[in-house]
Design a protein around this motif. Structure first.
Motif, short mmCIF file in Angstrom:
data_model
loop_
_atom_site.label_atom_id
_atom_site.label_comp_id
_atom_site.label_asym_id
_atom_site.label_seq_id
_atom_site.Cartn_x
_atom_site.Cartn_y
_atom_site.Cartn_z
N VAL A 37 0.85 -1.21 0.00
CA VAL A 37 0.00 0.00 0.00
C VAL A 37 0.88 1.25 0.00
O VAL A 37 0.67 2.18 -0.79
N SER A 38 1.88 1.25 0.87
CA SER A 38 2.78 2.41 0.96
C SER A 38 3.53 2.61 -0.34
O SER A 38 3.78 3.75 -0.76
N GLY A 39 3.90 1.50 -0.99
CA GLY A 39 4.62 1.58 -2.26
C GLY A 39 3.78 2.25 -3.34
O GLY A 39 4.30 2.96 -4.20
N ILE A 40 2.48 2.04 -3.28
CA ILE A 40 1.62 2.61 -4.33
C ILE A 40 1.18 4.03 -4.00
O ILE A 40 1.23 4.92 -4.85
N PHE A 41 0.73 4.28 -2.77
CA PHE A 41 0.19 5.60 -2.47
C PHE A 41 1.16 6.51 -1.71
O PHE A 41 1.10 7.73 -1.87
N GLY A 42 2.00 5.96 -0.86
CA GLY A 42 2.96 6.80 -0.14
C GLY A 42 2.33 7.62 0.97
O GLY A 42 2.89 7.75 2.04
N SER A 43 1.15 8.21 0.70
CA SER A 43 0.52 9.06 1.73
C SER A 43 -0.99 9.05 1.54
O SER A 43 -1.50 8.70 0.47
N LEU A 44 -1.69 9.48 2.60
CA LEU A 44 -3.15 9.59 2.52
C LEU A 44 -3.56 10.62 1.47
O LEU A 44 -4.60 10.49 0.82
N GLN A 45 -2.73 11.66 1.31
CA GLN A 45 -3.03 12.69 0.32
C GLN A 45 -3.04 12.08 -1.09
O GLN A 45 -3.91 12.39 -1.91
N ASN A 46 -2.08 11.19 -1.35
CA ASN A 46 -2.07 10.52 -2.67
C ASN A 46 -3.30 9.62 -2.84
O ASN A 46 -3.84 9.52 -3.95
N LEU A 47 -3.71 8.98 -1.75
CA LEU A 47 -4.92 8.17 -1.81
C LEU A 47 -6.13 9.04 -2.13
O LEU A 47 -6.96 8.71 -2.98
N ARG A 48 -6.19 10.21 -1.45
CA ARG A 48 -7.30 11.15 -1.71
C ARG A 48 -7.31 11.56 -3.19
O ARG A 48 -8.36 11.60 -3.83
N GLU A 49 -6.13 11.84 -3.73
CA GLU A 49 -6.07 12.25 -5.15
C GLU A 49 -6.49 11.10 -6.07
O GLU A 49 -7.13 11.33 -7.10
N GLY A 50 -6.15 9.88 -5.66
CA GLY A 50 -6.60 8.72 -6.43
C GLY A 50 -8.12 8.60 -6.44
O GLY A 50 -8.73 8.32 -7.48
N LEU A 51 -8.73 8.85 -5.28
CA LEU A 51 -10.19 8.79 -5.19
C LEU A 51 -10.84 9.89 -6.03
O LEU A 51 -11.85 9.69 -6.69
N ILE A 52 -10.24 11.08 -5.97
CA ILE A 52 -10.76 12.20 -6.76
C ILE A 52 -10.68 11.86 -8.25
O ILE A 52 -11.63 12.09 -9.00
#
Lengths: 208, 208
Positions: free
Chosen positions: B43-58
């Motif tokens: 998970v960390s390898g793909i998103f790195g941070s919650l902010q990146n996850l948020r951008e992925g959802l957006i």
């Protein structure tokens, strides 16, 4: 209790100064106590919680905003309801741009669930009453056609006010406005003026 | 790297399911790892941070919303630009009401500073281009009077869209609508329909 009113005002002013200087409210009541140079127990006795402090700031903000709106309408010197609506919109935009931190607290509150009877709930409903009254006056004067249903017009106004709130807060970062050099007050003025001219006033030209 | 695309999708879907079930994103990447039954290091390898996850959802949300808007315009079966705008508004409101949690993430992002080139920035600008194109078509067809300046109309639309975003999110708690029993899609439809009929289309009846 003599003096408590003054202490309340002192604390609100300290919180407001902090808000205007940094964009944030004091993070704790202890911080507010320090800013205002007042013992923490007195601060806690008056506000009890940060939420109460926030509500106090909102109350203060709405009082100032309402005062500014009243003055705007009075200074417009017009008895014409459409001119009064324009003055109202202009005063609103000017106040928001002069008080960005306090306006942000108000808009944050307006965009969350509002308890019935709260300051923001009452402000919202009094704005609706005002708009409805002015629309009726415009209809009586023939500026809006006689048989027009005011409900959808009120809906448009509600939506525009909510959108303008966001725009007034985020004018600098709104991509649509990135190539528009004008101050937000001027943009809001053109927008609301166009709305009144074309949405409301020219409604009279339309067939039933 | 084969398989990484699938893992990305798995994680986005797990985050989305969580968002829809609870209204909140996973609070940590560890929580997402647990939800998706995937090792945290992946998970960390793909998103790195919650902010990146948020951008992925957006990104996912905007892709779904855009798809829904396109379908709405196609299904309207009309080549008339005003009818297409109505369909667009209706599809937008329907999508928002069917995807409240994802729509909230999008609107939160739209109401914050947007980085140039980000998904939301590009979405915002493509919506402006679309509105501008449709307004030009309407002017060419005589639905908007020939000499009309489209800039203030675009401003009104910007404001209405921003206000509608807030309304679609907070329909249940908006005091102005407390005595209106209709679903928000119907309210938005009436509002936008009124706007197009009176702000744009009847503009043609007005003298220059």
């Amino acid at each position: 209790m003599p003096g408590e009113g003054n202490l309340y005002q002192t604390l609100i002013e300290a919180a407001l100064a902090r808000l205007e200087a940094t964009g944030s409210m004091p993070a704790t009541l202890a911080e507010l106590a320090e800013l205002a140079e007042v013992p923490l127990e007195d601060v806690s006795g008056i506000f009890g919680s940060l939420q109460n402090l926030r509500e106090g700031l909102i109350y203060q903000g709405i009082a100032l905003l309402n005062d500014s709106l009243r003055q705007g309408v009075v200074h417009s010197g017009s008895v014409k309801p459409d001119a009064q609506l324009r003055s109202l919109a202009r005063s609103y935009a000017i106040w928001a741009s002069l008080n960005p931190a306090l306006f942000r607290v108000i808009v944050d509150g307006l965009n969350r669930p509002m308890a019935e009877g709260s300051t923001l709930y009452r402000f919202t409903m009094s704005m609706r009453d005002l708009f409805e009254r002015k629309l009726r006056e415009m209809r009586d004067l023939g500026l809006i056609r006689h048989e027009a249903d005011l409900a959808p017009i009120l809906l448009v106004i509600l939506c525009v006010v909510k959108g303008a709130n966001v725009l007034l807060l985020n004018r600098k970062t709104e991509p649509w406005l990135s190539d528009d050099p004008r101050p937000v007050v001027q943009i809001a003025d053109e927008m609301f003026g166009y709305l009144i001219d074309n949405l409301l006033v020219t409604g009279t030209a339309q067939a039933a």
